[in-house]
Scaffold this motif. Structure first.
Motif, PDB file in Angstrom:
ATOM      1  N   VAL A 151      20.654  -8.780  14.722  1.00 38.64           N
ATOM      2  CA  VAL A 151      22.049  -8.680  14.287  1.00 38.64           C
ATOM      3  C   VAL A 151      22.578 -10.046  13.854  1.00 38.64           C
ATOM      4  O   VAL A 151      23.218 -10.190  12.805  1.00 38.64           O
ATOM      5  CB  VAL A 151      22.919  -8.088  15.417  1.00 38.64           C
ATOM      6  N   TRP A 152      22.311 -11.078  14.658  1.00 40.38           N
ATOM      7  CA  TRP A 152      22.776 -12.417  14.311  1.00 40.38           C
ATOM      8  C   TRP A 152      22.073 -12.947  13.073  1.00 40.38           C
ATOM      9  O   TRP A 152      22.681 -13.658  12.255  1.00 40.38           O
ATOM     10  CB  TRP A 152      22.583 -13.372  15.483  1.00 40.38           C
ATOM     11  N   SER A 153      20.798 -12.619  12.896  1.00 38.88           N
ATOM     12  CA  SER A 153      20.092 -13.032  11.679  1.00 38.88           C
ATOM     13  C   SER A 153      20.689 -12.366  10.449  1.00 38.88           C
ATOM     14  O   SER A 153      20.873 -13.010   9.401  1.00 38.88           O
ATOM     15  CB  SER A 153      18.604 -12.689  11.793  1.00 38.88           C
ATOM     16  N   TYR A 154      21.012 -11.093  10.561  1.00 34.91           N
ATOM     17  CA  TYR A 154      21.650 -10.377   9.451  1.00 34.91           C
ATOM     18  C   TYR A 154      23.026 -10.962   9.145  1.00 34.91           C
ATOM     19  O   TYR A 154      23.394 -11.144   7.970  1.00 34.91           O
ATOM     20  CB  TYR A 154      21.751  -8.897   9.812  1.00 34.91           C
ATOM     21  N   PHE A 155      23.766 -11.283  10.201  1.00 38.63           N
ATOM     22  CA  PHE A 155      25.097 -11.882  10.029  1.00 38.63           C
ATOM     23  C   PHE A 155      24.988 -13.238   9.326  1.00 38.63           C
ATOM     24  O   PHE A 155      25.758 -13.540   8.398  1.00 38.63           O
ATOM     25  CB  PHE A 155      25.764 -12.046  11.397  1.00 38.63           C
ATOM     26  N   ALA A 156      24.026 -14.068   9.747  1.00 36.80           N
ATOM     27  CA  ALA A 156      23.833 -15.381   9.116  1.00 36.80           C
ATOM     28  C   ALA A 156      23.414 -15.230   7.661  1.00 36.80           C
ATOM     29  O   ALA A 156      23.848 -15.999   6.788  1.00 36.80           O
ATOM     30  CB  ALA A 156      22.786 -16.175   9.895  1.00 36.80           C
ATOM     31  N   LEU A 157      22.597 -14.225   7.374  1.00 40.37           N
ATOM     32  CA  LEU A 157      22.163 -13.985   5.994  1.00 40.37           C
ATOM     33  C   LEU A 157      23.339 -13.574   5.117  1.00 40.37           C
ATOM     34  O   LEU A 157      23.437 -13.994   3.953  1.00 40.37           O
ATOM     35  CB  LEU A 157      21.081 -12.913   5.980  1.00 40.37           C
ATOM     36  N   LEU A 158      24.253 -12.773   5.678  1.00 43.70           N
ATOM     37  CA  LEU A 158      25.444 -12.388   4.923  1.00 43.70           C
ATOM     38  C   LEU A 158      26.357 -13.582   4.675  1.00 43.70           C
ATOM     39  O   LEU A 158      26.954 -13.709   3.595  1.00 43.70           O
ATOM     40  CB  LEU A 158      26.200 -11.281   5.666  1.00 43.70           C
ATOM     41  N   VAL A 159      26.501 -14.442   5.677  1.00 45.35           N
ATOM     42  CA  VAL A 159      27.324 -15.645   5.505  1.00 45.35           C
ATOM     43  C   VAL A 159      26.748 -16.512   4.382  1.00 45.35           C
ATOM     44  O   VAL A 159      27.487 -17.007   3.510  1.00 45.35           O
ATOM     45  CB  VAL A 159      27.405 -16.443   6.817  1.00 45.35           C
ATOM     46  N   LEU A 160      25.431 -16.689   4.374  1.00 43.31           N
ATOM     47  CA  LEU A 160      24.785 -17.467   3.320  1.00 43.31           C
ATOM     48  C   LEU A 160      24.950 -16.793   1.957  1.00 43.31           C
ATOM     49  O   LEU A 160      25.206 -17.467   0.941  1.00 43.31           O
ATOM     50  CB  LEU A 160      23.306 -17.635   3.649  1.00 43.31           C
ATOM     51  N   THR A 161      24.844 -15.473   1.929  1.00 39.62           N
ATOM     52  CA  THR A 161      24.972 -14.735   0.668  1.00 39.62           C
ATOM     53  C   THR A 161      26.341 -14.938   0.044  1.00 39.62           C
ATOM     54  O   THR A 161      26.464 -15.290  -1.138  1.00 39.62           O
ATOM     55  CB  THR A 161      24.721 -13.236   0.908  1.00 39.62           C
ATOM     56  N   TYR A 162      27.379 -14.729   0.838  1.00 43.23           N
ATOM     57  CA  TYR A 162      28.727 -14.800   0.265  1.00 43.23           C
ATOM     58  C   TYR A 162      29.255 -16.225   0.192  1.00 43.23           C
ATOM     59  O   TYR A 162      30.237 -16.471  -0.514  1.00 43.23           O
ATOM     60  CB  TYR A 162      29.655 -13.867   1.037  1.00 43.23           C
TER      61      TYR A 162
END
Length: 218
Positions: free
Chosen positions: A10-21
């Motif tokens: 979950v935290w990896s997905y959250f970090a990936l979204l932060v990097l994406t946007y």
């Protein structure tokens, strides 16, 4: 569902979204600086270099958004498998009293419609929700940096949206509970006919089960 996904995932997905946007935000800011003229980090760069930086940020955003969706698909499949195993284990090791008080149709309904929702609809909805949330937060942050009034309006709209979502979610859960209870007698009757087909034919109970099925359907 979050527990089945795993804390690290979950935290990896959250970090990936932060990097994406963050990449999406940087692309917008770079375009604004380019439009303003020779100001900020774009000062002194030729037009080709500015276009190359902007194109690179856009391509990076596209690659990251596709990668985040693929990553969430992988972890959601793993979470669905974990929930299937947990559900099956709990049903197998349930006490006999639970089987006496719970109709078989209700159990079949849980294993068909509910787990199908977890496998297909829930993962897709969660991924779409997270992407929409981050995109909206990025756009609101970008607009609020120039006009603070819009930030106040956006906060009020978000509060209303959360309240409407909560009310709708409670209504949907109640409707689903009513639907499962209505389908349960139908599924139980079908399961009994399927298991005891030779006995039903031998004792000529077909009309009895047909009448009971018609009564259950209403």
């Amino acid at each position: 569902y979050l527990r089945a996904l795993g804390t690290a995932s979950v935290w990896s997905y959250f970090a990936l979204l932060v990097l994406t946007y963050s990449t999406f935000l940087l692309a917008d800011l770079w375009l604004v600086r380019w439009w303003i003229g020779d100001a900020g980090p774009a000062a002194g760069l030729p037009t080709a270099s500015r276009a190359g930086v902007y194109s690179g940020l856009c391509l990076g955003f596209i690659a990251l958004i596709i990668g985040s969706s693929i990553f969430f698909t992988v972890i959601s499949v793993r979470a669905s498998a974990a929930m299937h195993r947990s559900t099956l284990r709990r049903v197998i090791y349930a006490p006999l009293g639970w089987y006496d008080s719970t109709p078989s149709g209700r159990v079949l309904s849980r294993f068909t419609s509910d787990l199908n929702t977890v496998d297909i609809k829930l993962s897709m909805d969660v991924d779409n929700l997270m992407h929409m949330f981050f995109q909206a937060a990025t756009m609101v942050g970008l607009i609020a940096s120039t006009t603070w009034v819009l930030a106040v309006v956006a906060a009020g709209v978000f509060a209303v949206f959360c309240f409407a979502t909560l009310v709708a979610d409670r209504s949907i859960r109640e409707v689903r509970r009513i639907a499962n209870n209505a389908v349960s007698p139908i599924m139980s009757n079908i399961a009994e006919i399927k298991v005891g087909t030779p006995l039903v034919r031998a004792m000529r109970l077909g009309s009895f089960f047909a009448a009971r099925q018609s009564a259950a359907i209403g």
